[in-house]
Write a protein that holds these residues in place. Structure first.
Motif, mmCIF file in Angstrom:
data_model
loop_
_atom_site.group_PDB
_atom_site.id
_atom_site.type_symbol
_atom_site.label_atom_id
_atom_site.label_comp_id
_atom_site.label_asym_id
_atom_site.label_seq_id
_atom_site.Cartn_x
_atom_site.Cartn_y
_atom_site.Cartn_z
ATOM 1 N N ARG A 129 0.830 -1.191 0.000
ATOM 2 C CA ARG A 129 0.000 0.000 0.000
ATOM 3 C C ARG A 129 0.871 1.250 0.000
ATOM 4 O O ARG A 129 0.641 2.189 -0.752
ATOM 5 C CB ARG A 129 -0.926 0.001 1.214
ATOM 6 N N TYR A 130 1.885 1.230 0.851
ATOM 7 C CA TYR A 130 2.782 2.382 0.939
ATOM 8 C C TYR A 130 3.405 2.674 -0.423
ATOM 9 O O TYR A 130 3.428 3.810 -0.903
ATOM 10 C CB TYR A 130 3.867 2.097 1.983
ATOM 11 N N SER A 131 3.901 1.655 -1.085
ATOM 12 C CA SER A 131 4.626 1.857 -2.339
ATOM 13 C C SER A 131 3.713 2.302 -3.470
ATOM 14 O O SER A 131 4.053 3.202 -4.236
ATOM 15 C CB SER A 131 5.329 0.576 -2.759
ATOM 16 N N THR A 132 2.541 1.682 -3.576
ATOM 17 C CA THR A 132 1.657 2.102 -4.667
ATOM 18 C C THR A 132 1.220 3.543 -4.449
ATOM 19 O O THR A 132 1.190 4.335 -5.391
ATOM 20 C CB THR A 132 0.419 1.194 -4.768
ATOM 21 N N LEU A 133 0.896 3.858 -3.192
ATOM 22 C CA LEU A 133 0.501 5.238 -2.898
ATOM 23 C C LEU A 133 1.626 6.196 -3.278
ATOM 24 O O LEU A 133 1.402 7.232 -3.915
ATOM 25 C CB LEU A 133 0.147 5.364 -1.414
ATOM 26 N N THR A 134 2.869 5.820 -2.893
ATOM 27 C CA THR A 134 4.008 6.675 -3.230
ATOM 28 C C THR A 134 4.091 6.895 -4.736
ATOM 29 O O THR A 134 4.320 8.018 -5.201
ATOM 30 C CB THR A 134 5.316 6.023 -2.742
ATOM 31 N N CYS A 135 3.892 5.836 -5.497
ATOM 32 C CA CYS A 135 3.955 5.970 -6.952
ATOM 33 C C CYS A 135 2.932 6.971 -7.456
ATOM 34 O O CYS A 135 3.245 7.842 -8.264
ATOM 35 C CB CYS A 135 3.701 4.631 -7.633
ATOM 36 N N PHE A 136 1.707 6.836 -6.967
ATOM 37 C CA PHE A 136 0.665 7.727 -7.462
ATOM 38 C C PHE A 136 0.924 9.176 -7.053
ATOM 39 O O PHE A 136 0.710 10.092 -7.838
ATOM 40 C CB PHE A 136 -0.718 7.272 -6.978
ATOM 41 N N VAL A 137 1.377 9.367 -5.815
ATOM 42 C CA VAL A 137 1.669 10.738 -5.383
ATOM 43 C C VAL A 137 2.814 11.305 -6.218
ATOM 44 O O VAL A 137 2.764 12.457 -6.660
ATOM 45 C CB VAL A 137 2.002 10.788 -3.879
ATOM 46 N N LEU A 138 3.816 10.484 -6.465
ATOM 47 C CA LEU A 138 4.951 10.947 -7.274
ATOM 48 C C LEU A 138 4.473 11.374 -8.665
ATOM 49 O O LEU A 138 4.866 12.415 -9.180
ATOM 50 C CB LEU A 138 6.004 9.852 -7.398
ATOM 51 N N LEU A 139 3.606 10.559 -9.253
ATOM 52 C CA LEU A 139 3.121 10.891 -10.594
ATOM 53 C C LEU A 139 2.386 12.222 -10.589
ATOM 54 O O LEU A 139 2.551 13.043 -11.487
ATOM 55 C CB LEU A 139 2.191 9.791 -11.110
ATOM 56 N N GLU A 140 1.588 12.423 -9.539
ATOM 57 C CA GLU A 140 0.861 13.682 -9.485
ATOM 58 C C GLU A 140 1.836 14.841 -9.271
ATOM 59 O O GLU A 140 1.696 15.900 -9.872
ATOM 60 C CB GLU A 140 -0.170 13.638 -8.365
ATOM 61 N N PHE A 141 2.828 14.598 -8.421
ATOM 62 C CA PHE A 141 3.840 15.624 -8.174
ATOM 63 C C PHE A 141 4.531 16.001 -9.488
ATOM 64 O O PHE A 141 4.728 17.173 -9.791
ATOM 65 C CB PHE A 141 4.853 15.085 -7.167
ATOM 66 N N ILE A 142 4.871 15.003 -10.277
ATOM 67 C CA ILE A 142 5.551 15.286 -11.542
ATOM 68 C C ILE A 142 4.643 16.075 -12.478
ATOM 69 O O ILE A 142 5.091 17.024 -13.133
ATOM 70 C CB ILE A 142 6.009 13.969 -12.214
ATOM 71 N N SER A 143 3.371 15.719 -12.503
ATOM 72 C CA SER A 143 2.501 16.456 -13.427
ATOM 73 C C SER A 143 2.304 17.891 -12.964
ATOM 74 O O SER A 143 2.221 18.814 -13.767
ATOM 75 C CB SER A 143 1.170 15.728 -13.622
#
Lengths: 282, 329
Positions: free
Chosen positions: A176-190
């Motif tokens: 859960r931690y890792s998938t959430l991190t991925c999604f937050v990172l993607l939003e951060f990049i956008s």
């Protein structure tokens, strides 16, 4: 065309059997029984709940997709579960589809979907102990990032922090931690991308201004600390418009015939800032 | 992303997008086809049902109540009608109301005649109902009538009230209202003064739009239509609506008028077929289909103009507002 033809077939049948719903049926009570026994009632209830959770813009298309996935997974369940790659690929697709169903800001829905995805990934290895191994885990993370158009170097930096070894078992919390991190990172990049778009008004973004913005952003990120709630206020204040403008202004004053910063460079610098806050797993 | 949908209560969200309408229909279709569905798989049945709803093929051969149930169904029906019969427009055939009605019944067996007639009244400006109409004229008039039928019903009632000098919505009636009485009694003169006061009509329609929310033409476009004239007749108003590009776009079922008869993929396959067949015809004698294809060929390459189906005598007959009464049946 392929998808349309069975629908047309059904339509043809409809023409033969005119409107009456209760045609030849044993009455409404019998129909309700039939629907319950055939599992229609439960299936529709779950589908509706999923729609309500995800609130898609086009619920009809969403439902078509939902039932297609459901039909596939049923076929998979009844068709035996050999460790061949197509079944594994399908499980992966399905898990990622679940993960993307709801935005992570919709907490309950997202967590629900993460747990379904986890179940469907770990359910595959029936012969051994159930669980998710590090290899599939990395693959999922990599695919989420790739589909979000993150660059390879950012992905590998991220994975370095949250990757497990191929043979390790991955517990749910970590997943859960890792998938959430991925999604937050993607939003951060956008978000960083749109920020760059603003800086890039004349077609080329001044390197100094970009650096100033990145530095401010970095300070704000560094200041935030999960254990000290007020630190978020501090972080926010660092990013308030006048503060940021001041930094940009200062950078512009010392302007010499300076160089430019490319979008790629800006994004990867920003991503690095984000990654410093990602807790590495051991 | 429209965040508004995320904050709506669940029931409202489902109602707004007619999710339950489709789920109920899916279940009743499932019950009708029980035996086959059980063999076939219920999830697959639902997949196909919702795919066909998404593609708009779900309204084919269905009953009129279902076709009218949601805006998406109405738009899908319009699109199907256009796709199925556009060759009529391509060949330039002109048809009567009855013939168009037969075409509609091919797609929807219980299609009511009065809806077809109402659409024809728009094209013919409520006059000479047995006249021939071109496909595109009929199609665009039909679109307005079919997609916004409830709204137009109410608008027609308002129009009637204004015409007879009644005040439909307790709107302050300008001093010209007494003049309307006079015009009502001298309708047979058919002067350009016919109809009602456009700004007043607009005012009434605005409050009507609020009531109809999503199932009315975009209020801004109604304003645009009504602000360009001083007076207008009801059928004059409908005619302008039916030709309005913006409204066509808002419905989103049909392409713009100029592109109505274009169909590049179908044209290509036709051309290929023709080419293939003319190759074959060297060895085999010409068959039925071949001659049909060849006949279609000149139509494909020639630029298509919508046919002027009748001389513009409409203007004189504009004012036959007596007839509009019948549009309320």
């Amino acid at each position: 065309m392929m998808a349309a033809s069975p629908a047309v077939k059904i339509v043809e049948k409809r023409r033969l059997v005119p409107v009456a719903v209760a045609v030849g049926g044993p009455g409404p009570a019998g129909e309700a029984d039939f629907l319950r026994q055939a599992g229609v009632t439960g299936m529709l209830r779950e589908a509706l709940l999923t729609v309500l959770e995800a609130r898609p813009e086009e619920p009809v298309a969403f439902l078509a997709d939902y039932f297609e996935k459901l039909a596939l997974s049923r076929a998979e369940e009844t068709g035996g579960d050999e460790p061949g790659s197509p079944a594994r690929q399908q499980r992966l697709d399905r898990a990622i589809w679940y993960l993307r169903l709801a935005h992570y800001s919709q907490r309950t829905a997202f967590h629900n979907n993460v747990s379904i995805a986890y179940e469907c990934l770990s359910g595959g290895v029936k012969k051994k102990r159930p669980g998710l191994n590090g290899r599939i885990y990395s693959e999922v993370l990599r695919r989420i990032c790739r589909e979000g158009a993150a660059s390879e170097e950012i992905i590998s930096l991220l994975l370095k922090k949250i990757q497990c070894r191929d043979y390790e078992a991955v517990p749910y919390d970590l997943f859960r931690y890792s998938t959430l991190t991925c999604f937050v990172l993607l939003e951060f990049i956008s978000k960083a991308d749109s920020l760059y778009h603003v800086l890039d008004d004349s077609g080329q973004a001044d390197k100094r201004v970009c650096q100033a913005v990145l530095d401010t952003l970095g300070e704000a990120i560094m200041a935030s600390d999960l254990c000290v709630p007020t630190s978020y206020l501090e972080a926010g204040s660092k990013l308030r418009p006048d503060c940021l403008a001041l930094a940009m202004d200062k950078a512009l004053l010392t302007r010499r015939p300076s160089s430019f910063m490319s979008r790629r460079e800006f994004l990867s610098e920003a991503a690095v800032l984000f990654l410093t806050k990602v807790k590495p797993i051991n | 992303m429209s965040p508004e949908r995320l904050s709506l209560p669940g029931e409202q969200y489902l109602a707004q997008r007619h999710v339950l309408t489709y789920i109920e229909d899916a279940v009743s279709q499932l019950l009708v086809n029980k035996e086959e569905v059980c063999q076939y798989g219920i999830a697959r049945f639902f997949t196909e049902y919702f795919t066909s709803v998404h593609q708009g093929t779900h309204v084919l051969f269905r009953e009129i109540n279902f076709i009218q149930a949601t805006p998406h169904n109405r738009a899908s029906f319009l699109r199907n009608f256009w796709k199925c019969f556009r060759t009529i427009g391509k060949n330039g055939d002109l048809l009567t109301v009855k013939e168009y009605h037969c075409l509609l019944q091919m797609l929807c067996p219980d299609f009511p005649l009065d809806l077809t007639q109402k659409a024809a009244r728009i094209v013919l400006m409520d006059d000479a109902m047995d006249c021939l109409m071109s496909f595109s004229d009929f199609l665009f008039a039909f679109q307005i009538q079919f997609y916004y039928s409830e709204f137009l019903e109410s608008a027609a009632a308002i129009y009637q009230d204004l015409l007879t000098g009644k005040n439909p919505n307790t709107v302050v009636v300008p001093t010209s209202s007494s003049g309307q009485h006079r015009q009502r009694s001298t309708l047979s003169e058919c002067s350009l003064q016919d109809g009602v006061d456009a700004p007043l009509f607009h005012q009434c329609l605005e409050s009507l739009c609020e009531r109809y929310k999503q199932s009315c033409p975009p209020p801004a476009l109604i304003g645009e239509v009504l602000s360009s004239v001083q007076r207008l007749t009801f059928y004059g108003f409908l005619m302008v609506l039916s030709k309005h590009q913006g409204i066509n776009k808002a419905i989103g079922a049909l392409p713009e008028r100029g592109k109505l008869l274009e169909d590049t993929t179908m044209d290509k396959t036709l051309e290929n077929l023709v080419a293939q067949m003319s190759e074959n015809s060297v060895s085999s004698p010409a068959t039925g289909p071949l001659t049909v294809q060849l006949r279609a060929l000149p139509c494909i390459s020639s630029p298509r103009k919508p046919l002027q189906h009748r001389p513009r005598t409409d203007l004189e007959s504009d004012g036959s507002t007596e007839e509009t009464d019948s549009s309320e049946n």
